[in-house]
Motif scaffolding. Structure first.
Motif, PDB file in Angstrom:
ATOM      1  N   ILE A  41       5.013  -3.212  -8.324  1.00 21.18           N
ATOM      2  CA  ILE A  41       5.455  -2.120  -7.275  1.00 21.18           C
ATOM      3  C   ILE A  41       4.676  -2.103  -6.068  1.00 21.18           C
ATOM      4  O   ILE A  41       4.621  -2.241  -4.946  1.00 21.18           O
ATOM      5  CB  ILE A  41       6.555  -1.231  -7.547  1.00 21.18           C
ATOM      6  N   TYR A  42       3.609  -1.816  -6.854  1.00 22.44           N
ATOM      7  CA  TYR A  42       2.360  -0.615  -5.877  1.00 22.44           C
ATOM      8  C   TYR A  42       1.357  -1.801  -4.967  1.00 22.44           C
ATOM      9  O   TYR A  42       1.147  -1.874  -4.418  1.00 22.44           O
ATOM     10  CB  TYR A  42       1.498   0.028  -6.989  1.00 22.44           C
ATOM     11  N   LEU A  43       1.647  -2.814  -6.107  1.00 18.98           N
ATOM     12  CA  LEU A  43       0.293  -3.921  -5.428  1.00 18.98           C
ATOM     13  C   LEU A  43       1.128  -4.410  -3.513  1.00 18.98           C
ATOM     14  O   LEU A  43       0.437  -4.761  -2.916  1.00 18.98           O
ATOM     15  CB  LEU A  43       0.172  -5.349  -5.642  1.00 18.98           C
ATOM     16  N   VAL A  44       2.693  -4.954  -3.549  1.00 22.80           N
ATOM     17  CA  VAL A  44       3.200  -4.991  -1.845  1.00 22.80           C
ATOM     18  C   VAL A  44       3.271  -4.147  -1.099  1.00 22.80           C
ATOM     19  O   VAL A  44       2.813  -4.141  -0.337  1.00 22.80           O
ATOM     20  CB  VAL A  44       4.852  -4.993  -2.802  1.00 22.80           C
ATOM     21  N   PHE A  45       3.375  -2.766  -1.657  1.00 20.52           N
ATOM     22  CA  PHE A  45       2.618  -1.893  -0.924  1.00 20.52           C
ATOM     23  C   PHE A  45       1.684  -1.485  -0.304  1.00 20.52           C
ATOM     24  O   PHE A  45       1.651  -1.296   0.796  1.00 20.52           O
ATOM     25  CB  PHE A  45       3.710   0.078  -2.043  1.00 20.52           C
ATOM     26  N   MET A  46       0.862  -1.352  -1.287  1.00 23.35           N
ATOM     27  CA  MET A  46      -0.751  -1.170  -1.022  1.00 23.35           C
ATOM     28  C   MET A  46      -0.896  -2.006   0.308  1.00 23.35           C
ATOM     29  O   MET A  46      -1.727  -2.408   0.763  1.00 23.35           O
ATOM     30  CB  MET A  46      -1.426  -1.070  -2.247  1.00 23.35           C
ATOM     31  N   LEU A  47      -0.843  -4.025   0.139  1.00 23.44           N
ATOM     32  CA  LEU A  47      -1.539  -4.452   0.626  1.00 23.44           C
ATOM     33  C   LEU A  47      -0.777  -4.223   1.516  1.00 23.44           C
ATOM     34  O   LEU A  47      -1.712  -4.645   2.788  1.00 23.44           O
ATOM     35  CB  LEU A  47      -0.948  -6.216  -0.091  1.00 23.44           C
ATOM     36  N   ALA A  48       1.196  -4.961   1.722  1.00 24.90           N
ATOM     37  CA  ALA A  48       0.897  -4.349   3.340  1.00 24.90           C
ATOM     38  C   ALA A  48       0.179  -2.684   3.803  1.00 24.90           C
ATOM     39  O   ALA A  48      -0.217  -2.772   5.366  1.00 24.90           O
ATOM     40  CB  ALA A  48       2.715  -3.756   3.331  1.00 24.90           C
ATOM     41  N   GLY A  49      -0.166  -2.269   3.587  1.00 27.98           N
ATOM     42  CA  GLY A  49      -0.711  -1.302   4.252  1.00 27.98           C
ATOM     43  C   GLY A  49      -1.441  -1.263   4.421  1.00 27.98           C
ATOM     44  O   GLY A  49      -2.231  -1.130   5.362  1.00 27.98           O
TER      45      GLY A  49
END
Length: 553
Positions: free
Chosen positions: A226-234
């Motif tokens: 979950i965090y990987l998706v959000f952090m890469l999007a950011g």
């Protein structure tokens, strides 16, 4: 041949998806898209504050229902045992590693970030933070504590440092008119990450737990994804302004006294730490954080031991007279207190940083120290009077200033040292946080234990602690008073600055106003970006508010 190879290397680097050149904004870009990108990263790495939610389940990872304890086990044995459950004290070292590695990695790689750009730093932060959680999950599966230390503590700690400083320089350059607000919007995410991550982790562990597993390693893997998706999007949403950009029609409008503290020039990274101002601001941050983190670390036991029976309508009972059920009841109330402090932590990061745009950074820190000294000094008297509501309110204000110190200091650095290397300078300054993370808890915990051993009543063991922390703030007040504008000899010469910016921005400079005008802040892309981070944050606030309600029943 060498020249040809270097040319191809430079072309390949500039064409890379993660290169700084690829992040330079194009005409029409809305600068209000950058803060939610920063929040997407900070809300994920902010889970570092909530990692304690894993300690109790991990302390029975083998026994599941009851811990498998091994008497006399040393710390070295705990790192490699596969047959004994871990002690919470051994797990707690991960928390220490978080903030030591955060400060040191930010200091080491802050200079690299300035040339590599925020996108590349954000991607590396995502891989380290999420990859560290995967390594920790493997450590739980194989029951190897050293893997957890390496995964979350070391690798994850590096991700914390890079992720924390990745947006600072960019935001300050996009918002020269609102430096405090810009950094406050991003850094409040770090304070609020646990409000989302802790209840999410709790729900995931409940979902994955079984008769054979406490559900922690599965939770690590799920949260890493979950965090990987959000952090890469950011990270991929980061954009940097072209050299010479400024908001349309904006000119600095400050009083003469305030303007003296805001330079229009820039200090090179190689010179910043040679100045007295750097070390004075280092001490300002260290002393403010040491005092605040000391209170955060003892917030729950402090409330329980000071007010004890008062919390459940039995003012005649002190902490040692409570039975097991009563202690469990006040522990639940103290959990609500911790949640309330989280709200004030993130609120202070945004509120105080925004206020610093009006008051000035130096004056804002004066407020932190003068008001803080008064609150720390008066807190013991208020506690002994039995005024629970006033005591809680005072601690909430203290924690708001703890959070505000973090979000205000990047703008303080930009005022004094300029914006060219502010991200890297901020990275080096964060060694003050690593130092405070050791000093504050050590002073509080050891002094508490010493007073308990000396027979001091539980309700009074925090008195001297609060006075000592007030002393920390008094020293911080003096350091802040000594901060003066830099001598001109420290600033980069115009030709040196122009050459540096030309290497960073190979495109032509743009005129002011071509990007990020305020009237575009509520366009559809900006609304969607803010919703992507705002909805999870609102959910975290709601979950925290529900727990906090128990404090006032």
């Amino acid at each position: 041949m060498t020249d040809l190879q270097e040319s191809w290397t430079e072309i390949g680097a500039s064409a890379g998806l993660l290169s700084r050149d690829r992040t330079i904004a194009k005409p029409g870009f809305n600068r209000w898209l950058v803060p939610p990108a920063a929040l997407a990263i900070h809300l994920c790495i902010g889970m570092a504050y909530g990692f304690s939610v894993f300690w109790l389940p991990l302390s029975r990872a083998i026994g599941v229902s009851d811990p498998v304890t091994c008497e006399g086990m040393s710390l070295v044995s705990a790192l490699f045992t596969t047959s004994c459950d871990w002690r919470i004290a051994d797990l707690g070292w991960i928390y220490t590693l978080f903030f030591v590695l955060l400060g040191s990695s930010a200091a080491i790689w802050g200079g690299w970030l300035e040339t590599a750009g925020p996108r590349k730093a954000g991607v590396v932060a995502a891989l380290c933070w999420c990859g560290g959680m995967v390594v920790s999950g493997i450590g739980v599966m194989t029951h190897q504590l050293w893997l957890m230390w390496l995964g979350s503590g070391v690798i994850g700690g590096i991700g914390l440092g890079l992720g924390y400083i990745s947006p600072v320089s960019t935001l300050i350059k996009w918002f020269p008119d609102r430096r405090g607000l810009a950094t406050g919007m991003a850094i409040m995410g770090f304070g609020g990450g646990a409000m989302i991550g802790a209840p999410l982790a709790d729900r995931l562990m409940n979902h994955f737990q079984s008769a054979e597993s406490v559900g922690v390693w599965q939770t690590f893997f799920a949260m890493a994804a979950i965090y990987l998706v959000f952090m890469l999007a950011g990270a991929f949403s980061y954009r940097v302004p072209p050299a010479g950009w400024k908001p349309e029609g904006w000119q600095p409008k400050v009083s003469a006294k305030k303007a003296a503290m805001i330079t229009q020039h820039h200090v090179h990274l190689r010179d910043a730490h040679k100045t007295r101002q750097f070390w004075l601001i280092w001490l300002v941050l260290c002393l403010n954080v040491s005092a605040g983190i000391g209170v955060i670390g003892m917030a729950s036991p402090m409330l329980q031991e000071i007010f004890a029976g008062h919390l459940i309508g039995r003012p005649d009972l002190d902490f040692t007279q409570l039975d097991t059920g009563q202690k469990a009841a006040i522990a639940a109330i103290a959990a609500g207190f911790a949640g309330l402090l989280s709200l004030f932590n993130i609120g202070g990061r945004l509120g105080w940083a925004s206020a610093s745009d009006r008051f000035g950074r130096k004056n804002t820190y004066f407020i932190f120290f003068i008001l803080g000294i008064a609150l720390y000094t008066l807190a013991p008297s208020v506690a002994h009077s039995g005024n629970q509501v006033l005591f809680v309110a005072m601690i909430c204000v203290i924690i708001s200033m703890y959070g505000g110190g973090f979000s205000t200091v990047p703008a303080y650095l930009a005022d004094v040292f300029g914006t060219q290397f502010v991200g890297a300078i901020h990275g080096r300054l964060l060694t003050a946080w690593a130092t405070a993370g050791i000093v504050g808890p050590v002073v509080v915990n050891y002094l508490r234990e010493a007073q308990i051993a000396a027979g001091v009543p539980r309700a009074q063991v925090y008195d001297y602690t609060m006075y000592i922390l007030a002393g920390f703030l008094a020293l911080g007040l003096i350091c802040n008073l000594l901060v003066r504008p830099l001598d001109e000899k420290w600033f980069m010469k115009p030709d040196e600055l122009a050459a540096l910016q030309a290497r960073e921005h190979k495109t032509a400079e743009v005129k002011s106003g071509s990007f990020g005008i305020d009237r575009g802040r509520f366009d559809l892309p900006a609304l969607l970006a803010w919703a992507a981070v705002g909805i999870p944050l609102a959910w975290g606030v709601w979950m925290t508010a529900q727990k906090t309600a128990a404090l006032f029943h």
